[in-house]
Design a protein around this motif. Structure first.
Motif, PDB file in Angstrom:
ATOM      1  N   SER A  60      57.394  22.450  33.335  1.00 24.45           N
ATOM      2  CA  SER A  60      57.005  23.349  34.437  1.00 24.45           C
ATOM      3  C   SER A  60      55.572  23.851  34.254  1.00 24.45           C
ATOM      4  O   SER A  60      54.853  24.074  35.235  1.00 24.45           O
ATOM      5  CB  SER A  60      57.977  24.531  34.532  1.00 24.45           C
TER       6      SER A  60
ATOM      7  N   ASN B  14      60.295  33.829  30.278  1.00 29.14           N
ATOM      8  CA  ASN B  14      61.121  34.890  30.874  1.00 29.14           C
ATOM      9  C   ASN B  14      62.493  34.357  31.266  1.00 29.14           C
ATOM     10  O   ASN B  14      63.501  35.057  31.136  1.00 29.14           O
ATOM     11  CB  ASN B  14      60.427  35.489  32.105  1.00 29.14           C
ATOM     12  N   ASP B  15      62.523  33.114  31.738  1.00 36.56           N
ATOM     13  CA  ASP B  15      63.811  32.511  32.100  1.00 36.56           C
ATOM     14  C   ASP B  15      64.704  32.365  30.869  1.00 36.56           C
ATOM     15  O   ASP B  15      65.904  32.610  30.927  1.00 36.56           O
ATOM     16  CB  ASP B  15      63.606  31.125  32.735  1.00 36.56           C
ATOM     17  N   LEU B  16      64.091  31.962  29.760  1.00 35.49           N
ATOM     18  CA  LEU B  16      64.890  31.812  28.526  1.00 35.49           C
ATOM     19  C   LEU B  16      65.255  33.177  27.944  1.00 35.49           C
ATOM     20  O   LEU B  16      66.352  33.370  27.419  1.00 35.49           O
ATOM     21  CB  LEU B  16      64.110  31.033  27.464  1.00 35.49           C
ATOM     22  N   GLY B  17      64.299  34.107  28.009  1.00 33.75           N
ATOM     23  CA  GLY B  17      64.530  35.451  27.462  1.00 33.75           C
ATOM     24  C   GLY B  17      64.012  35.568  26.039  1.00 33.75           C
ATOM     25  O   GLY B  17      64.506  34.857  25.146  1.00 33.75           O
TER      26      GLY B  17
ATOM     27  N   LYS C 216      51.476  38.552  35.647  1.00 37.40           N
ATOM     28  CA  LYS C 216      52.589  38.053  34.811  1.00 37.40           C
ATOM     29  C   LYS C 216      52.363  38.431  33.350  1.00 37.40           C
ATOM     30  O   LYS C 216      53.297  38.823  32.653  1.00 37.40           O
ATOM     31  CB  LYS C 216      52.707  36.527  34.929  1.00 37.40           C
TER      32      LYS C 216
ATOM     33  N   ASP D 158      56.531  32.416  32.855  1.00 33.66           N
ATOM     34  CA  ASP D 158      57.723  32.298  33.715  1.00 33.66           C
ATOM     35  C   ASP D 158      58.845  31.583  32.956  1.00 33.66           C
ATOM     36  O   ASP D 158      60.010  31.989  33.006  1.00 33.66           O
ATOM     37  CB  ASP D 158      57.401  31.472  34.973  1.00 33.66           C
ATOM     38  N   TYR D 159      58.454  30.510  32.270  1.00 35.58           N
ATOM     39  CA  TYR D 159      59.436  29.721  31.535  1.00 35.58           C
ATOM     40  C   TYR D 159      60.105  30.568  30.446  1.00 35.58           C
ATOM     41  O   TYR D 159      61.331  30.584  30.304  1.00 35.58           O
ATOM     42  CB  TYR D 159      58.772  28.482  30.926  1.00 35.58           C
TER      43      TYR D 159
ATOM     44  N   ASP E  49      63.241  20.028  28.527  1.00 37.79           N
ATOM     45  CA  ASP E  49      62.097  20.573  29.289  1.00 37.79           C
ATOM     46  C   ASP E  49      60.759  20.212  28.664  1.00 37.79           C
ATOM     47  O   ASP E  49      59.713  20.485  29.246  1.00 37.79           O
ATOM     48  CB  ASP E  49      62.193  22.109  29.357  1.00 37.79           C
TER      49      ASP E  49
END
Ligand code: 7TS
Length: 411
Positions: free
Chosen positions: A43, A299-302, A80, A296-297, A16
């Motif tokens: 992203s 949050n997707d990974l955690g 966000k 956002d990125y 990424d």
């Protein structure tokens, strides 16, 4: 490169980050300067390009469609951020240029309004210059005093000494959450609790903590929290000042101009509501949207998974570096984030950095804008490898090989 930690597939995650794929000085890049700035996921880059390609216009001004789209996205990014740090209200988040501007804002508004002759501000030995100098300038102007919490040989704050420094004259405590030079993670909840029990507000410099752990400003209890977007995998030139509404509402404006006013006449100007009161002029719209995309990125990974993986990486790195003869790690706190600051015999850190660069390895050398830390340890500088979740154990191995090369050169 195919390090996999549970479901945390670093090899995939690295895909990424386009910049990480390049070679530097003919070697695969090993980027270990994340405390200075982080690399960017595609992203996030795409969000910037999309904004400028399809939506670019000014915010909070136009009735036209593009301006409304830009305003919606700019404000959606604020939401966000609010969720990311669990603030109570969107308007408690002020877009600033970065941590430095956030601290200066508080010094020049809250500070000028509330700190006077003979008052005291508490900071610590391990602050970045941006959490020292704004307070020094204010103290000089007001005849106030800076009180400094000492640290022990591991680089941990002496909490008993901190408690002793809290006095009826203390008007603000401003402490770093994670040290950029040592990696120490400070016990913010306890620090804040002690200040609050005496009615003293606390500012937290979160520049180095927020990229690596879950931040909950309400749970932490801080009154102000500042951070930079560029260390959080977002763009440069954007950052956040979080402040409790009760403080932000009572503070005078920082900069004056468009957007921060309610009405202007030559006789009297009235100010806009939060957050606009502190956002004079056209802001960094793309930067805010980019920051939202970076969040956002993440949050997707955690953030919990990131934190767990980075701890494993730090343990590995600490273990590997500790085995190198003559190498001394500066900053050995029990609670520590992914910073490996070290000295190597009497080899100058700049020489270490230069030789590592020939191997494609990027670290930072110097005083890290934390000269009092260097003075505390009696050294002019350190070499510092700072980790992010896209780093791997193989890269730590490359660092060790690079240091071996440095030792060869100087043997
Ligand atoms: N506070 C801390 C703890 C920092 O580490 C930094 C930057 C700042 C404030 C200032 O952030 P800025 O985004 O406003 O510049 N630290 C570093 C570093 O360690 N190497 O380069 C910059």
């Amino acid at each position: 490169m195919t390090t996999t930690s549970g479901t945390f597939d670093v090899a995939r995650i690295r895909e990424d980050f386009p910049l990480l794929k390049q070679t530097v000085n003919g070697k695969p890049l090993v980027y270990l300067d994340n405390a200075a700035t982080s690399q960017k996921p595609q992203s996030m880059i795409d969000a910037l390009v999309r904004y400028y390609t399809t939506e670019n216009s000014n915010v909070h001004r136009g009735v036209h469609t593009l301006s409304q789209l830009a305003t919606d996205d700019y404000e959606a990014a604020r939401t966000k951020v609010r969720k990311f740090i669990n603030a109570a209200e969107d308007h408690e988040l002020i877009y600033v240029r970065g941590t430095t501007e956030g601290i200066n804002l508080v010094a020049q508004t809250f500070g000028r309004q509330n700190i006077g002759q003979g008052d005291e501000i508490i900071i610590s030995t391990m602050e970045h210059h941006s959490n020292i100098v704004p307070w020094q300038i204010l103290c000089e102007e007001k005849g106030a005093q800076l009180k400094v919490v000492p640290i022990n040989d591991s680089g941990e704050l002496l909490i008993d000494e901190y408690e002793k420094l809290l006095s009826p004259r203390t008007k603000l405590v401003s402490i770093v959450h994670q040290s950029n030079a040592l990696g120490t993670i400070n016990p913010m909840e306890a620090i804040i609790e002690m200040a609050h029990s005496r009615g003293v507000p606390v500012l937290v410099d979160g520049a180095q903590s927020i990229p690596h752990m879950t931040i909950d400003v309400q749970k932490m209890g801080c009154d102000f929290f500042v951070f930079s977007g560029h260390k959080l995998f977002g763009p440069t030139g954007i950052g956040i000042l979080y402040g409790k509404a009760e403080y932000l509402n009572a503070m005078p404006p920082y900069q004056a101009g468009g957007e921060m006013i309610r009405s202007v006449s030559f006789e009297k100007t009235t100010y806009n509501v939060l957050p606009h009161k502190f956002e004079a002029g056209t802001p960094n719209i793309a930067g805010a949207i980019g920051l939202g995309a970076a969040i956002d990125y993440l949050n997707d990974l955690g953030m919990e998974r990131i934190n767990t993986y980075e701890k494993e990486l730090l343990d590995y790195g600490t273990d590997c570096l500790s085995r190198i003869e003559g190498l001394k790690i500066i900053g050995t706190a029990k609670e520590k984030g992914g910073i490996l600051s070290f000295v190597l015999g009497d080899i100058h850190p700049h020489d270490i950095g230069t030789i590592l660069d020939t191997q494609g390895i990027a670290i930072r050398t110097g005083h890290h804008c934390a000269q009092p830390v260097m003075q505390r340890f009696g050294i002019p500088a350190t070499a510092r490898a700072s980790l992010a979740f896209y780093n791997t154990k193989a890269e730590i191995d490359s660092l060790v090989e690079g240091i071996d090369r440095v030792l060869e050169v100087f043997s």
